[in-house]
Design an enzyme around this catalytic site. Structure first.
Site, short mmCIF file in Angstrom:
data_model
loop_
_atom_site.label_atom_id
_atom_site.label_comp_id
_atom_site.label_asym_id
_atom_site.label_seq_id
_atom_site.Cartn_x
_atom_site.Cartn_y
_atom_site.Cartn_z
N LYS A 1 0.58 -1.03 0.07
CA LYS A 1 0.07 -0.33 0.46
C LYS A 1 0.64 1.26 -0.11
O LYS A 1 1.57 1.20 0.00
CB LYS A 1 -0.79 -0.25 1.62
CG LYS A 1 -2.09 -1.13 1.29
CD LYS A 1 -3.13 -1.24 1.79
CE LYS A 1 -4.49 -2.09 1.78
NZ LYS A 1 -5.65 -2.06 1.90
N ARG B 1 -3.99 -10.47 4.60
CA ARG B 1 -4.06 -10.02 3.26
C ARG B 1 -2.83 -9.71 2.12
O ARG B 1 -2.07 -8.72 2.53
CB ARG B 1 -5.47 -9.68 3.49
CG ARG B 1 -6.26 -9.32 1.49
CD ARG B 1 -7.33 -9.22 1.48
NE ARG B 1 -7.45 -8.83 0.45
CZ ARG B 1 -7.33 -8.01 -1.24
NH1 ARG B 1 -6.93 -6.54 -0.33
NH2 ARG B 1 -7.83 -7.54 -1.81
#
Length: 282
Positions: free
Chosen positions: A221, A261
């Site tokens: 991210k 995840r």
């Protein structure tokens, strides 16, 4: 004759690894790579072979600024791949905010709904989950991708996110969803600044203390790229954020997270093995 040694105490339960399968043209990390049915199924199977406990299939990008696709397009992208992976005996989740897409995915073989809206985007989602008895990942969410970053304002990000997640849990339970089927996710990167993300990461134990399995999803991210920016201020490219992602995963395991995840399943499985071996040696 020496006395037989007592058997070693069992190690900790292994955290769950959820492998990301984006069947989308515009996801921030791997958009377009798995649009082909064969490529999607092969990648899902590969992740399972590398150690993914769940393959998370998504047909709509939720990156910051992403535009929505219609439900028919989203469904068409995912159902055949889900069916093929489920037929291979893999545990599959559907990454969607739409009840109709979730229902089609469950019919195809998905047994988990990963809803980044925590049930807020579609009021019918709770009914689908309750009626089918699948597990439901409730993520902290304040709005769709196109404008979510404008909503990144908190008095106290840890307390506010906890309270808003607890509201989603209460709504789910009121709708008849089994408590044991709920998993929480603090929503790293969703209506959060980098500072918010780090603050949440440092306080994951408080979310674990809510009493529900906790999913942590930081993979590749933007805040990791920002942390690792070069001398000119250019963020680290998406494909070069795996070491940072692994570090956050280990910290999440240590905080008691149920799972992570990730895009890089093989590396995460290796890191999990090291973490577990260390825990067994205590």
């Amino acid at each position: 004759m020496t006395e037989p040694q007592a058997s070693a105490a069992p190690g900790p339960a292994l955290p769950t690894i959820i492998g990301i399968l984006n069947i989308t043209p515009d996801s921030f990390s791997d958009g377009g790579r798995y649009l082909d049915f064969g490529d999607a199924v092969a990648h899902g199977a590969q992740m399972a072979a590398e150690g993914a406990d769940i393959v998370d299939v998504g047909g709509e990008s939720t990156r910051p600024g992403a535009e929505r696709v219609d439900a028919a397009t989203e469904t068409a992208r995912v159902v055949d791949a889900i069916a093929a992976l489920a037929e291979r005996g893999l545990t599959v989740s559907i990454d969607t905010t739409r009840a109709a897409v979730a229902a089609a995915a469950i019919e195809a073989g998905a047994s988990v709904v990963n809803d980044v809206s925590g049930g807020l985007a579609d009021p019918d989602m709770a009914r689908v989950v309750a009626d089918t008895g699948v597990r439901w990942i409730l993520m902290h969410w304040r709005g769709h991708s196109a404008d979510m970053q404008r909503l990144a304002h908190y008095d106290n990000v840890v307390a506010d996110v906890k309270a808003e997640l607890e509201d989603r849990v209460e709504a789910a339970l009121d709708s008849g969803v089994d408590r044991d089927n709920l998993i929480l996710d603090p929503g790293i990167g969703f209506a959060k600044t980098a500072e918010h993300n780090w603050r949440l990461s440092a306080h994951l134990h408080e979310f674990v203390a809510l009493g529900y399995p906790l999913l942590f999803a930081s993979s590749r991210k933007t805040y990791l790229g920002k942390l690792l920016e070069d001398e000119s201020g250019k963020p680290r490219p998406v494909g070069q954020r795996e070491a940072a992602t692994l570090a956050t995963s280990i910290l999440a395991f240590e905080a008691g997270a149920w799972g992570v995840r990730v895009h890089d399943v093989a590396g995460t499985a290796d890191a999990r093995a090291v973490w577990a071996a260390t825990k067994r040696a205590l």
